[in-house]
Design a protein around this motif. Structure first.
Motif, mmCIF file in Angstrom:
data_model
loop_
_atom_site.group_PDB
_atom_site.id
_atom_site.type_symbol
_atom_site.label_atom_id
_atom_site.label_comp_id
_atom_site.label_asym_id
_atom_site.label_seq_id
_atom_site.Cartn_x
_atom_site.Cartn_y
_atom_site.Cartn_z
ATOM 1 N N UNK A 29 -2.766 -14.130 -6.866
ATOM 2 C CA UNK A 29 -3.500 -12.925 -6.465
ATOM 3 C C UNK A 29 -4.086 -12.156 -7.640
ATOM 4 N N UNK A 30 -3.934 -12.691 -8.872
ATOM 5 C CA UNK A 30 -4.460 -12.017 -10.047
ATOM 6 C C UNK A 30 -3.498 -10.955 -10.564
ATOM 7 N N UNK A 31 -3.715 -10.543 -11.816
ATOM 8 C CA UNK A 31 -2.874 -9.515 -12.419
ATOM 9 C C UNK A 31 -3.207 -8.131 -11.917
ATOM 10 N N UNK A 32 -2.263 -7.208 -12.084
ATOM 11 C CA UNK A 32 -2.438 -5.837 -11.595
ATOM 12 C C UNK A 32 -3.634 -5.139 -12.231
ATOM 13 N N UNK A 33 -3.817 -5.310 -13.553
ATOM 14 C CA UNK A 33 -4.929 -4.641 -14.226
ATOM 15 C C UNK A 33 -6.257 -5.222 -13.759
ATOM 16 N N UNK A 34 -6.303 -6.539 -13.637
ATOM 17 C CA UNK A 34 -7.547 -7.164 -13.144
ATOM 18 C C UNK A 34 -7.896 -6.612 -11.768
ATOM 19 N N UNK A 35 -6.913 -6.545 -10.861
ATOM 20 C CA UNK A 35 -7.179 -6.063 -9.509
ATOM 21 C C UNK A 35 -7.585 -4.600 -9.526
ATOM 22 N N UNK A 36 -6.969 -3.815 -10.404
ATOM 23 C CA UNK A 36 -7.322 -2.406 -10.528
ATOM 24 C C UNK A 36 -8.782 -2.252 -10.927
ATOM 25 N N UNK A 74 -0.781 8.704 9.049
ATOM 26 C CA UNK A 74 -1.912 9.381 9.665
ATOM 27 C C UNK A 74 -3.075 9.579 8.702
ATOM 28 N N UNK A 75 -2.786 10.008 7.489
ATOM 29 C CA UNK A 75 -3.847 10.272 6.514
ATOM 30 C C UNK A 75 -3.797 9.280 5.350
ATOM 31 N N UNK A 76 -3.224 8.143 5.611
ATOM 32 C CA UNK A 76 -3.058 7.157 4.553
ATOM 33 C C UNK A 76 -4.401 6.551 4.151
ATOM 34 N N UNK A 77 -4.626 6.452 2.836
ATOM 35 C CA UNK A 77 -5.804 5.782 2.291
ATOM 36 C C UNK A 77 -5.342 4.834 1.199
ATOM 37 N N UNK A 78 -6.054 3.738 1.050
ATOM 38 C CA UNK A 78 -5.665 2.704 0.096
ATOM 39 C C UNK A 78 -6.125 3.076 -1.315
ATOM 40 N N UNK A 79 -5.200 2.983 -2.261
ATOM 41 C CA UNK A 79 -5.517 3.147 -3.674
ATOM 42 C C UNK A 79 -5.183 1.854 -4.395
ATOM 43 N N UNK A 80 -5.583 1.770 -5.664
ATOM 44 C CA UNK A 80 -5.259 0.569 -6.440
ATOM 45 C C UNK A 80 -3.749 0.419 -6.587
ATOM 46 N N UNK A 81 -3.060 1.530 -6.800
ATOM 47 C CA UNK A 81 -1.596 1.485 -6.926
ATOM 48 C C UNK A 81 -0.951 1.017 -5.637
ATOM 49 N N UNK A 82 -1.439 1.541 -4.509
ATOM 50 C CA UNK A 82 -0.904 1.139 -3.214
ATOM 51 C C UNK A 82 -1.083 -0.355 -2.999
ATOM 52 N N UNK A 83 -2.265 -0.860 -3.281
ATOM 53 C CA UNK A 83 -2.540 -2.277 -3.089
ATOM 54 C C UNK A 83 -1.628 -3.127 -3.968
ATOM 55 N N UNK A 84 -1.507 -2.754 -5.226
ATOM 56 C CA UNK A 84 -0.644 -3.517 -6.133
ATOM 57 C C UNK A 84 0.808 -3.500 -5.671
ATOM 58 N N UNK A 85 1.279 -2.329 -5.244
ATOM 59 C CA UNK A 85 2.664 -2.226 -4.788
ATOM 60 C C UNK A 85 2.920 -3.097 -3.563
ATOM 61 N N UNK A 86 2.010 -3.055 -2.613
ATOM 62 C CA UNK A 86 2.194 -3.837 -1.390
ATOM 63 C C UNK A 86 2.176 -5.335 -1.677
ATOM 64 N N UNK A 87 1.289 -5.754 -2.564
ATOM 65 C CA UNK A 87 1.229 -7.176 -2.890
ATOM 66 C C UNK A 87 2.469 -7.638 -3.642
ATOM 67 N N UNK A 88 3.043 -6.754 -4.475
ATOM 68 C CA UNK A 88 4.275 -7.123 -5.183
ATOM 69 C C UNK A 88 5.426 -7.261 -4.201
ATOM 70 N N UNK A 89 5.606 -6.246 -3.353
ATOM 71 C CA UNK A 89 6.700 -6.283 -2.376
ATOM 72 C C UNK A 89 6.443 -5.216 -1.325
ATOM 73 N N UNK A 90 6.435 -5.579 -0.031
ATOM 74 C CA UNK A 90 6.247 -4.569 1.011
ATOM 75 C C UNK A 90 7.289 -3.451 0.962
ATOM 76 N N UNK A 91 8.514 -3.788 0.544
ATOM 77 C CA UNK A 91 9.537 -2.741 0.434
ATOM 78 C C UNK A 91 9.209 -1.754 -0.676
ATOM 79 N N UNK A 92 8.579 -2.225 -1.755
ATOM 80 C CA UNK A 92 8.152 -1.303 -2.810
ATOM 81 C C UNK A 92 7.135 -0.314 -2.257
ATOM 82 N N UNK A 93 6.212 -0.813 -1.434
ATOM 83 C CA UNK A 93 5.257 0.081 -0.773
ATOM 84 C C UNK A 93 5.997 1.076 0.110
#
Length: 635
Positions: free
Chosen positions: A537-544, A370-389
């Motif tokens: 998809x690039x490295x985590x730090x680059x995407x951050x 309901x109140x979910x907002x995307x953060x850099x950590x969230x994006x990185x986690x989802x791209x690594x593995x949806x289950x990690x998200x």
């Protein structure tokens, strides 16, 4: 275990041959005794890294009859043969090799004190088919060891280990419906920002001991009662019970013994568990002073060493230096470079091919999002593995507060206070001593999160690296800054974004975005890399960095524009040098990450987070398979 079996193992323990666990125990004693400034001493990461090299170096020295005197002579001859000044890299690896062969002599002394004989001292060294390494990788034994680790964590740091307890509750012997565990985890997470803050263990105990509110109160599942009762009893036994008896109590109280007896694989499972209990009993007899924290420490090192020892090879030429030098010579590390004008391919978030878990109820899904907002950590986690998200962001399983994360938090706190005090003191930075005291104060306030050894090591290391860091940059720090700034309610093409940025340095409305990083800068190259063939998809730090630029540039309350992003590595590299990596982010990179944000957001809104990535090294896919939570695995 039967008394006769126990006594026979006591007799076996009199055998003078050094066991694998004893050998690793000696290696850890050598490493723990390294003084400050020792060439092989490590303050971060794998502090027992040298144990693997000791195994290889000491073994080949014994087989070949090489002594530390011989190897030092060959090092001296090699250095004398070089023309001109000796390169720093050569001095470093030869110093490390000298230090290693010196420890060989100390190892021999410890062997004598222990009254053991190394297998390499025997006329014919036996094969290693009987060692327990393969047993430690068995799924059931892994779960038993995890439970031992959980009990040990409570001894080192009271009320810790909730992240392990979350996994352990999924054990088939407890027979707890996964949804019941998820409900507990979500309640723990929801309470973190209220006056009723709790832990998973405390909430579990609260649930099973609370009287029903009324006749309509649902009964607590029997599995939760059994798990809570077993865990509380074992925690009470852990400190004073001999290890063999504690292990047997663990198998009985948790129901693992009953589970095995009813399994169609009863004979195989019994054989594995009995081998493991016999092995632990043998090692406890060899070392009566060994307690639970030491046992799990050595088991962890053994499991890691099994892979390391099989992956490193030493050739045996006549010259000892030629054989051993490759273990200590540095590998060439590619320099980090930014390539301009890169033509980025379209966003491709791969379709998950891993295990699939059961969906949550729709009402609960909607509540969590309901109140979910995307953060850099969230994006990185989802791209690594949806289950990690799913596990770390959506249901918010307990986050392990280990020594590395607490150390990083202490460093961030000290830096924040350094700049805030500068801002309140007419843009004059406080003395270095004030900076260090802020770090020390934070560490002492979080002392309960460290073992005594971890606290002392990290405190001394932080005092040293922060002192040098301050000296390195005190005359170049910008004073026009904002620190630890929260950004919320930022909308980008319909996607809400949020984030907290360590520091922004201003030149008018233009800003250099700074993110502090603790850890080894030499291991961050892949994470800094833009998209390419190896990391599409690039490295985590680059995407951050790109994410934060998007966040700041679209912040409605200010008209700031990020012109560059900088990663400031607080810890030095292996040569003692401090690094900052500045990225000048291109419009193409902004477009790419924006598309990643939108695609990930759409997938999340479509509830596409129940299927794992399928990568062989993914922790969450492994967790789902190990605890048989998969409903429809995609192989």
């Amino acid at each position: 275990m039967h008394v006769t079996g126990y006594l026979s193992l006591v007799m076996l323990s009199q055998h003078p041959t050094l066991s694998d666990m004893e050998r690793i125990g000696l290696f850890t004693r050598l490493i723990d005794s390294f003084p400050k400034g020792h060439p092989l001493k490590r303050y971060r990461g794998d502090i027992y890294h040298e144990a693997d090299r000791f195994h290889l170096v000491f073994g080949v020295m014994k087989r070949q009859g090489w002594t530390s005197v011989l190897i030092n002579q060959q090092i001296d001859e090699h250095l004398a043969s070089l023309e001109g000044p000796i390169p720093v890299t050569v001095t470093e690896w030869t110093d490390k090799l000298r230090a290693a062969v010196h420890e060989f002599d100390n190892y021999q002394v410890l062997l004598g004190q222990l009254n053991r004989q190394d297998i390499y001292d025997q006329p014919e060294a036996p094969d290693s088919n009987g060692h327990p390494f393969n047993l430690l990788e068995d799924p059931l034994i892994e779960k038993i060891i995890l439970l031992l680790n959980y009990l040990a964590a409570g001894q080192d740091i009271p009320n810790s280990g909730d992240e392990m307890l979350f996994e352990l509750l999924h054990g088939a012997w407890f027979n707890i419906p996964p949804q019941e565990i998820i409900n507990l985890v979500i309640e723990v997470a929801d309470r973190q920002y209220t006056e009723y803050i709790t832990s998973l263990r405390r909430l579990l105990q609260e649930k099973v001991t609370a009287p029903p509110k009324n006749l309509f109160t649902p009964a607590v599942p029997e599995g939760l009662k059994r798990a809570s009762g077993a865990i509380e009893k074992l925690i009470g036994l852990a400190a004073g019970t001999p290890l063999p008896l504690l292990l047997e109590q663990l198998l009985q109280e948790t129901g693992i013994r009953d589970f095995i007896s009813q399994s169609p694989d009863k004979e195989i499972l019994e054989q594995r568990v009995n081998r493991f209990t016999a092995y632990i009993t043998e090692e406890a007899c060899r070392n009566p002073a060994m307690d639970l924290p030491l046992l799990v420490k050595l088991l962890s090192l053994m499991s890691r060493s099994a892979r390391a020892w099989s992956s490193i090879e030493i050739h045996h030429p006549a010259n000892a230096l030629q054989a051993l030098a490759p273990l200590y010579q540095p590998a060439a590390a590619p320099a980090f470079t930014r390539t301009g004008g890169v033509a980025f391919s379209p966003v491709t978030i791969a379709t998950p091919t891993g295990p699939q878990i059961a969906r949550l109820e729709v009402a609960l899904e909607n509540k969590l999002l309901q109140r979910f907002a995307m953060s850099a950590t969230t994006l990185n986690n989802f791209l690594r593995c949806p289950l990690e998200f799913y596990y770390t962001i959506l249901i918010r399983i307990p986050f392990p507060r280990n020594e590395a994360t607490e150390f990083g938090s202490a460093v961030h706190w000290a830096l924040e206070m350094l700049f805030r005090k500068m801002q309140s003191n007419q843009e004059v930075f406080p003395p270095k001593e004030v900076f260090i005291k802020e770090f020390e104060g934070y560490m002492r306030r979080r002392r309960a999160s460290f073992t005594p050894e971890q606290f002392n090591r990290r405190l001394a290391y932080g005092q040293e690296v922060l002192s040098h860091y301050y000296d390195e940059y005190i005359h170049t720090w910008s004073t026009i800054v904002t620190v630890e700034r929260n950004f919320r309610n930022v909308m980008v093409q319909g996607v809400p974004l949020k984030g907290k940025i360590d520091k922004l340095e201003f030149d008018g409305r233009s800003a250099n975005l700074v993110d502090y990083k603790t850890g080894d800068p030499d291991k961050s190259r892949a994470r800094l890399a833009p998209p390419g063939e190896v990391i599409p998809n690039g490295g985590d730090y680059w995407r951050q960095a790109v994410f934060y630029k998007i966040l700041v540039d679209n912040y409605p309350q200010k008209e700031w524009k990020v012109t560059s992003a900088e990663f400031d590595f607080i810890e030095p590299d292996k040569n003692g040098h401090y690094h900052k990596v500045k990225l000048f982010i291109t419009p193409e990179e902004v477009n790419l990450v924006t598309r990643q944000i939108i695609t990930a957001w759409q997938r999340i809104q479509q509830r596409a987070f129940y299927t794992g990535c399928g990568k062989p090294d993914c922790h969450w896919c492994h967790f789902v398979k190990t605890y048989e939570l998969a409903q429809t695995p995609h192989e």
